[in-house]
Write an enzyme that holds these catalytic residues in place. Sequence first.
Site, PDB file in Angstrom:
ATOM      1  N   ASP A  66      19.220 -25.546  -6.265  1.00  0.00           N
ATOM      2  CA  ASP A  66      18.308 -25.095  -5.216  1.00  0.00           C
ATOM      3  C   ASP A  66      16.860 -25.146  -5.706  1.00  0.00           C
ATOM      4  OD1 ASP A  66      18.173 -23.735  -2.573  1.00  0.00           O
ATOM      5  OD2 ASP A  66      17.232 -22.141  -3.739  1.00  0.00           O
ATOM      6  N   GLU A  76      17.925 -30.275  -5.274  1.00  0.00           N
ATOM      7  CA  GLU A  76      17.213 -30.185  -3.997  1.00  0.00           C
ATOM      8  C   GLU A  76      15.742 -30.429  -4.318  1.00  0.00           C
ATOM      9  OE1 GLU A  76      15.847 -27.320  -0.329  1.00  0.00           O
ATOM     10  OE2 GLU A  76      16.072 -26.518  -2.333  1.00  0.00           O
TER      11      GLU A  76
HETATM   12  C1  GLC Z   1      16.527 -23.980  -0.429  1.00  0.00           C
HETATM   13  C2  GLC Z   1      17.738 -23.711   0.412  1.00  0.00           C
HETATM   14  C3  GLC Z   1      17.333 -22.834   1.540  1.00  0.00           C
HETATM   15  C4  GLC Z   1      16.824 -21.524   0.971  1.00  0.00           C
HETATM   16  C5  GLC Z   1      15.695 -21.778  -0.018  1.00  0.00           C
HETATM   17  C6  GLC Z   1      15.429 -20.554  -0.847  1.00  0.00           C
HETATM   18  O1  GLC Z   1      15.575 -24.687   0.262  1.00  0.00           O
HETATM   19  O2  GLC Z   1      18.321 -24.917   0.829  1.00  0.00           O
HETATM   20  O3  GLC Z   1      18.382 -22.615   2.443  1.00  0.00           O
HETATM   21  O4  GLC Z   1      16.363 -20.700   1.997  1.00  0.00           O
HETATM   22  O5  GLC Z   1      16.014 -22.791  -0.924  1.00  0.00           O
HETATM   23  O6  GLC Z   1      16.458 -20.357  -1.769  1.00  0.00           O
END
Ligand code: GLC
Length: 523
Positions: free
Chosen positions: A201, A265
């Site tokens: 994440d 991500e």
């Molecule tokens: C990432 C996740 C999202 C979350 C954010 C904070 O973007 O995909 O859903 O709210 O991180 O952890």
Amino acid sequence: MPASPWWHGAVLYQLYVRSWRDSNADGYGDIPGILAGLDHLSWLGVDGIWLSPTMPSPDEDWGYDVSDYTGVHPELGTMADLDALIAAAARSGMWVLLDLVPNHTSSAHPWFIDAAASRDSAHRDYYVWADAAPGGGPPNNWLDATGHSAWQWDARTGQYYLHNFLVGQPDLNWWLPAVHAEFRDILEFWFDRGVAGFRIDVAHGLYKDAELRDNPPLAPGSSELDGRFGLRPLYNSGRPETHGVFRDWRKIADSYSPPRLLLGETWVGDTARLASYYGSNDELQLAFNFPFAFTPFEAPALARVISDTLAALPAGACPVWMGSNHDIGRFPSRWCHGEEQLIRLALLVLLMLPGATMLYYGDEIGMTDVDVPPELRRDDMTRNAANPRGNRDRGRTPLRWDDSPGAGFTAAGVRPWLPLPSGSGPNVAAQRADTQSVLWLCKQLIAIRHTEIGSEVPELELLPGPAGLLAYQAGGLVVAANLSEQPAEVPAQAGQLLLATGPQARPASVLPPWQGIVARSRP
Ligand code: GLC
Ligand code: CA
């Protein structure tokens, strides 16, 4: 030659646990529910499953606010359930990835509870604390994910703490070696249990500027990926030091057999920065391609982002493509406006690109976003989003398995945590019974991918054609997608037809509007 890693050529599946299958009639999907539905994924031909957050959490951000990194959320199941899932998936040839959140914890995490207790507590420096600005107020202009100041005043200890997301998600201080040590242990804990890797994440987060400099204004015309609320997040994300963390984690991942997968991500707006997260093939093995996902579903734009991506990645790296997720919503809505012909084309494009592809649960049946009325929304981060597309609940609604009262998601009479999609929409059982369905198209595409491409990441060559045609040759296949109202010539390189997204055209050398094919290259 060493064997290719399992994720090269793989079809991965993002399974949003709370919305997949509810085994105990509480309205939330759970891990035993995944076990019960696993056959759907092995039938489809999926190679790996990414489970959205499974760790204990107060759920201010549905598991992205972790309060225990080595546990299982009691609402979702037990550690024994997770072990059983990993074992069952392995028996069906599927790998299981978990979601790891290293940028921040929950404010309910014991580290933060201790950190906030006093300025001298052992965990104080696990987080980013700062004094008020000289004239009072927050230390700098950084904004959180809701557009408010990213700094929260803590009256007890007289300092602000940083939260790039919600107030309940304090950012960790990656300048502190102890934080690195904690996460190394967390990685090893799960890798030792047989977890195949992590989706990481906010992989573009972690380190923050040591001097806490103000972010510059966002240039006019910038995309959502470049910044929001008028600021470019230059100093609170994308810092160069973060690459060192991934080089370190990669060594850990590579020390296992088979090597564990780090999938980031990486929320960045251009392919050059995306590529930087692969390092020299010594950081993340896969980095999510948001520039691709945000590209309009038009042939010239897609051709450009595909070739830019492939040119930017280091030699031997594996791209990863996706059109939907739990934040950006579903491609059948965003790209295809719910039109089946387009959904079929988008699946052809996604599943026939070299590299790895991540489907989001429901993509396989062409599930669209659901308009969740304000009173039923569950996402605090985007509840008040100015733009209705900004609301994330629309892409998180439960999967329709069948047309029974609980839709096969939950028991009849149980209220699901988010509303079910309309009964007139697609469901798994109906599509499984119909070999012409989107689900069968998806299964056939995956089978072609496995038999024709396997675990290669073949070179891709764009083929010339009219502006509305996206056509390329890769690894013995010719793929042509007519994203236009005009018929187009099938590329001359196409030989034996393997699949068409619509009824076979006559003559076969013409691709009707909004149809695509995959064929073997002419010898
Ligand atoms: C990432 C996740 C999202 C979350 C954010 C904070 O973007 O995909 O859903 O709210 O991180 O952890
Ligand atoms: Ca449940």
